[in-house]
Design an enzyme around this catalytic site. Sequence first.
Site, short mmCIF file in Angstrom:
data_model
loop_
_atom_site.label_atom_id
_atom_site.label_comp_id
_atom_site.label_asym_id
_atom_site.label_seq_id
_atom_site.Cartn_x
_atom_site.Cartn_y
_atom_site.Cartn_z
N HIS A 4 4.05 -0.96 3.60
CA HIS A 4 3.29 0.27 3.41
C HIS A 4 4.31 1.38 3.15
O HIS A 4 5.12 1.70 4.03
CB HIS A 4 2.46 0.58 4.65
CG HIS A 4 1.62 1.82 4.53
ND1 HIS A 4 0.45 1.87 3.79
CD2 HIS A 4 1.77 3.07 5.05
CE1 HIS A 4 -0.08 3.07 3.87
NE2 HIS A 4 0.71 3.82 4.62
N GLU A 36 1.08 5.53 0.90
CA GLU A 36 0.52 6.69 1.59
C GLU A 36 0.75 7.96 0.78
O GLU A 36 1.85 8.20 0.29
CB GLU A 36 1.16 6.84 2.97
CG GLU A 36 0.61 8.04 3.75
CD GLU A 36 1.25 8.20 5.11
OE1 GLU A 36 0.91 7.39 6.00
OE2 GLU A 36 2.09 9.10 5.27
N PHE A 71 12.38 14.50 9.94
CA PHE A 71 11.25 13.61 10.18
C PHE A 71 11.54 12.67 11.34
O PHE A 71 10.68 12.43 12.20
CB PHE A 71 10.95 12.78 8.93
CG PHE A 71 10.30 13.54 7.81
CD1 PHE A 71 9.85 14.84 7.97
CD2 PHE A 71 10.12 12.94 6.57
CE1 PHE A 71 9.25 15.54 6.93
CE2 PHE A 71 9.52 13.62 5.53
CZ PHE A 71 9.09 14.92 5.71
N SER A 96 0.84 -1.19 0.00
CA SER A 96 0.00 0.00 0.00
C SER A 96 0.87 1.24 0.00
O SER A 96 2.05 1.20 0.37
CB SER A 96 -0.94 0.00 1.21
OG SER A 96 -0.23 -0.22 2.42
N ASP A 119 -1.82 14.40 16.35
CA ASP A 119 -0.72 15.07 17.02
C ASP A 119 -1.22 15.98 18.14
O ASP A 119 -2.13 16.80 17.94
CB ASP A 119 0.08 15.91 16.02
CG ASP A 119 0.79 15.05 14.99
OD1 ASP A 119 1.11 13.90 15.33
OD2 ASP A 119 1.01 15.53 13.87
#
Length: 289
Positions: A263, A11, A213, A9, A103
């Site tokens: 993913h 994102e 990140f 998959s 978040d």
Amino acid sequence: MNASSIHFSFELFPPRTPVGWDKLPALASALAAVQPAFFSVTYGAGGSDQNGTYDTLIRVVEQTGIETAPHLTCIGSTRAKIGALLDRYKAAGVTRIVALRGDLPATAVSSEAPGELRYASELVAFIRQTHGDHFALEVAAYPEMHPQAANPDADFDAFRRKVDAGASGAVTQYFYAAEAYFDFMERCARAGITIPVVPGIMPITNHAQLMRFSAACGADIPRWIRLRLEQYQDDKQALQDFGLEVVTRLCRTLLDNGAPGLHFYTLNQAEPTLRLWRHLGLPMPIPGS
């Protein structure tokens, strides 16, 4: 590795600029060409606007015909607002949702989470209570621990509560040490957790971006990888070639040892993920077949 039995998959995030929206059809089509099991779409631009998620989802489905799952968060929201979003997605034909806490404000701790639903487990339970089994519910897993968790045991307990509430599957935060995933799966086995836990994969394409990140989400960059990335940070091609080899080995190790799929965090770029796909030797369907 039998690729036919493994689910992949991708994102995406809602584009933040008119140029990004213009590029979305080509991006979605390029990724759809390898026939992923589904796309997921993150919660708005920076987690602030569900309309961007909805609009992106609709455009991706119209462009590709592939199942697309919105990210849905509960922080700062109410049951009424979440219920309305669920009804909107159901009416649009959505059958899979990525259910997340969302978040927290930078100054908050988990005990101060605003909104009527404070945890992802409560969101999962609410969706099950209101919509039964209509939606497959994916939740987040953190093999290296959520950065706001008190300790690894507390973090795993939070994951277990999401499973007990009715999660269908999980996608992990990205990582670069396969042992972290295998350790997490051993903990799941001891706890009797059997839902599929799919590793999240972040292609390495930019040194500064990856460091930023990783600092924010708590993902560990092994020292040997970090030092090589620092060495190559001014040589884009060398960095990307090195990153490709690192992530390819990681993916092969995961798949060869039982991971149910992968993913990919695409960052709305098709080529880094497709380059990794080709390097792994994954199927490249013939157009129109």
